[in-house]
Motif scaffolding. Sequence first.
Motif, PDB file in Angstrom:
ATOM      1  N   UNK A  70      11.594  28.639   8.239  1.00  0.00           N
ATOM      2  CA  UNK A  70      10.453  28.937   7.389  1.00  0.00           C
ATOM      3  C   UNK A  70       9.906  27.639   6.805  1.00  0.00           C
ATOM      4  N   UNK A  71       8.607  27.640   6.534  1.00  0.00           N
ATOM      5  CA  UNK A  71       7.918  26.477   5.999  1.00  0.00           C
ATOM      6  C   UNK A  71       7.241  26.886   4.700  1.00  0.00           C
ATOM      7  N   UNK A  72       7.298  26.023   3.717  1.00  0.00           N
ATOM      8  CA  UNK A  72       6.652  26.293   2.437  1.00  0.00           C
ATOM      9  C   UNK A  72       6.116  25.017   1.844  1.00  0.00           C
ATOM     10  N   UNK A  73       5.328  25.148   0.819  1.00  0.00           N
ATOM     11  CA  UNK A  73       4.772  23.979   0.154  1.00  0.00           C
ATOM     12  C   UNK A  73       3.970  24.394  -1.047  1.00  0.00           C
ATOM     13  N   UNK A  74       3.478  23.409  -1.773  1.00  0.00           N
ATOM     14  CA  UNK A  74       2.689  23.706  -2.943  1.00  0.00           C
ATOM     15  C   UNK A  74       2.027  22.475  -3.506  1.00  0.00           C
ATOM     16  N   UNK A  75       1.163  22.709  -4.478  1.00  0.00           N
ATOM     17  CA  UNK A  75       0.446  21.637  -5.141  1.00  0.00           C
ATOM     18  C   UNK A  75       0.419  21.941  -6.629  1.00  0.00           C
ATOM     19  N   UNK A  76       0.460  20.897  -7.447  1.00  0.00           N
ATOM     20  CA  UNK A  76       0.484  21.119  -8.876  1.00  0.00           C
ATOM     21  C   UNK A  76      -0.105  19.974  -9.666  1.00  0.00           C
ATOM     22  N   UNK A  77      -0.339  20.229 -10.936  1.00  0.00           N
ATOM     23  CA  UNK A  77      -0.826  19.243 -11.894  1.00  0.00           C
ATOM     24  C   UNK A  77       0.050  19.301 -13.128  1.00  0.00           C
ATOM     25  N   UNK A  78       0.260  18.143 -13.733  1.00  0.00           N
ATOM     26  CA  UNK A  78       1.032  18.117 -14.968  1.00  0.00           C
ATOM     27  C   UNK A  78       0.371  17.138 -15.922  1.00  0.00           C
ATOM     28  N   UNK A  79       0.108  17.600 -17.131  1.00  0.00           N
ATOM     29  CA  UNK A  79      -0.466  16.738 -18.166  1.00  0.00           C
ATOM     30  C   UNK A  79       0.169  17.123 -19.490  1.00  0.00           C
ATOM     31  N   UNK A  80       0.940  16.217 -20.045  1.00  0.00           N
ATOM     32  CA  UNK A  80       1.640  16.507 -21.296  1.00  0.00           C
ATOM     33  C   UNK A  80       2.616  17.650 -21.105  1.00  0.00           C
TER      34      UNK A  80
END
Length: 58
Positions: free
Chosen positions: A40-50
Amino acid sequence: MLRVLQLIAVGFVLAACGADGEPIQPTMNATVGVGSSGTHVGGGIGLRRGGLGIYVGR
């Protein structure tokens, strides 16, 4: 539905990079798993601020 959420997340990341102020560096990850039932293949994207973080992925 998952594709729609992913497109919204990508749009949010692109919009955040061009907003006034210091740009936010997005984070990405990708995973590949191998088990007795297959791969299986997975992934993601995110942002972090404070203290605020947004992550969309699988």
